[in-house]
Design an enzyme around this catalytic site. Structure first.
Site, PDB file in Angstrom:
ATOM      1  N   GLU A  44      32.583  34.035  -8.057  1.00  0.00           N
ATOM      2  CA  GLU A  44      32.011  32.863  -8.726  1.00  0.00           C
ATOM      3  C   GLU A  44      30.605  33.204  -9.182  1.00  0.00           C
ATOM      4  O   GLU A  44      29.840  33.822  -8.445  1.00  0.00           O
ATOM      5  CB  GLU A  44      31.962  31.678  -7.759  1.00  0.00           C
ATOM      6  CG  GLU A  44      31.262  30.448  -8.300  1.00  0.00           C
ATOM      7  CD  GLU A  44      31.060  29.362  -7.250  1.00  0.00           C
ATOM      8  OE1 GLU A  44      30.495  28.310  -7.618  1.00  0.00           O
ATOM      9  OE2 GLU A  44      31.440  29.551  -6.077  1.00  0.00           O
TER      10      GLU A  44
ATOM     11  N   HIS B  62      26.392  32.235  -2.303  1.00  0.00           N
ATOM     12  CA  HIS B  62      27.018  31.714  -1.090  1.00  0.00           C
ATOM     13  C   HIS B  62      28.376  32.366  -0.866  1.00  0.00           C
ATOM     14  O   HIS B  62      28.929  32.984  -1.760  1.00  0.00           O
ATOM     15  CB  HIS B  62      27.149  30.186  -1.134  1.00  0.00           C
ATOM     16  CG  HIS B  62      28.098  29.669  -2.167  1.00  0.00           C
ATOM     17  ND1 HIS B  62      27.732  29.455  -3.477  1.00  0.00           N
ATOM     18  CD2 HIS B  62      29.399  29.316  -2.094  1.00  0.00           C
ATOM     19  CE1 HIS B  62      28.757  28.992  -4.163  1.00  0.00           C
ATOM     20  NE2 HIS B  62      29.797  28.907  -3.344  1.00  0.00           N
TER      21      HIS B  62
ATOM     22  N   HIS C 114      36.030  32.903  -1.389  1.00  0.00           N
ATOM     23  CA  HIS C 114      35.454  33.618  -2.523  1.00  0.00           C
ATOM     24  C   HIS C 114      33.974  33.918  -2.281  1.00  0.00           C
ATOM     25  O   HIS C 114      33.357  33.359  -1.384  1.00  0.00           O
ATOM     26  CB  HIS C 114      35.640  32.831  -3.825  1.00  0.00           C
ATOM     27  CG  HIS C 114      34.904  31.530  -3.866  1.00  0.00           C
ATOM     28  ND1 HIS C 114      35.394  30.373  -3.296  1.00  0.00           N
ATOM     29  CD2 HIS C 114      33.706  31.195  -4.403  1.00  0.00           C
ATOM     30  CE1 HIS C 114      34.538  29.385  -3.489  1.00  0.00           C
ATOM     31  NE2 HIS C 114      33.493  29.861  -4.144  1.00  0.00           N
TER      32      HIS C 114
END
Length: 136
Positions: free
Chosen positions: A111, A7, A65
């Site tokens: 991430e 994502h 991010h």
């Protein structure tokens, strides 16, 4: 160990304006909204809009991010390998599913996340964020 894009999270200064932009102008489909954010989809893309902590662009960009998918079975070894290599962790995980938030050599926030939008929405249905609404 990473197996795909998971994502994109964008810090925004005006949630209503951003939600309108992404849904009305770019045809993203809202999956859920809450007081400080929204989850939207476009095809397979999962986009999170997250209300920034401050009013200036510098402050509000701190949570933007890119997240990559990783299997649960690979997560702990991956995280340990990065930590052993001196990679900087930029924040602890506070959401559903295991996540490791780390910086690349140029300081880009990344991430590694175990989970999907479906698993996140299931967790949110059990424990909704303040003001949460779901769009089915």
């Amino acid at each position: 160990m990473l197996n795909g894009f998971n994502h994109l999270t964008l810090a925004v200064t005006d949630l209503s304006r951003s939600l309108d932009f992404y849904s009305r102008l770019l045809n993203f489909r809202p999956a859920a909204t809450w007081d400080a954010g929204a989850y939207l989809t476009l095809g397979e893309l999962w986009l999170c809009l997250s209300l920034g902590k401050g009013s200036d662009a510098q402050d509000s960009s701190t949570y933007t991010h890119y997240a990559f998918s990783i299997q649960q079975s690979d997560f702990h070894a991956f995280k340990q390998r990065l930590k052993n290599s001196g990679v900087t962790e930029w924040q602890p995980n506070r959401s559903e599913g295991d996540s490791f938030y780390f910086l690349d050599p140029d300081g880009h926030p990344l991430e590694a996340h175990v989970g999907s939008l479906s698993s996140r929405l299931a967790e949110c249905r059990a424990k909704p964020y303040k003001g949460m609404q779901f769009f089915d």
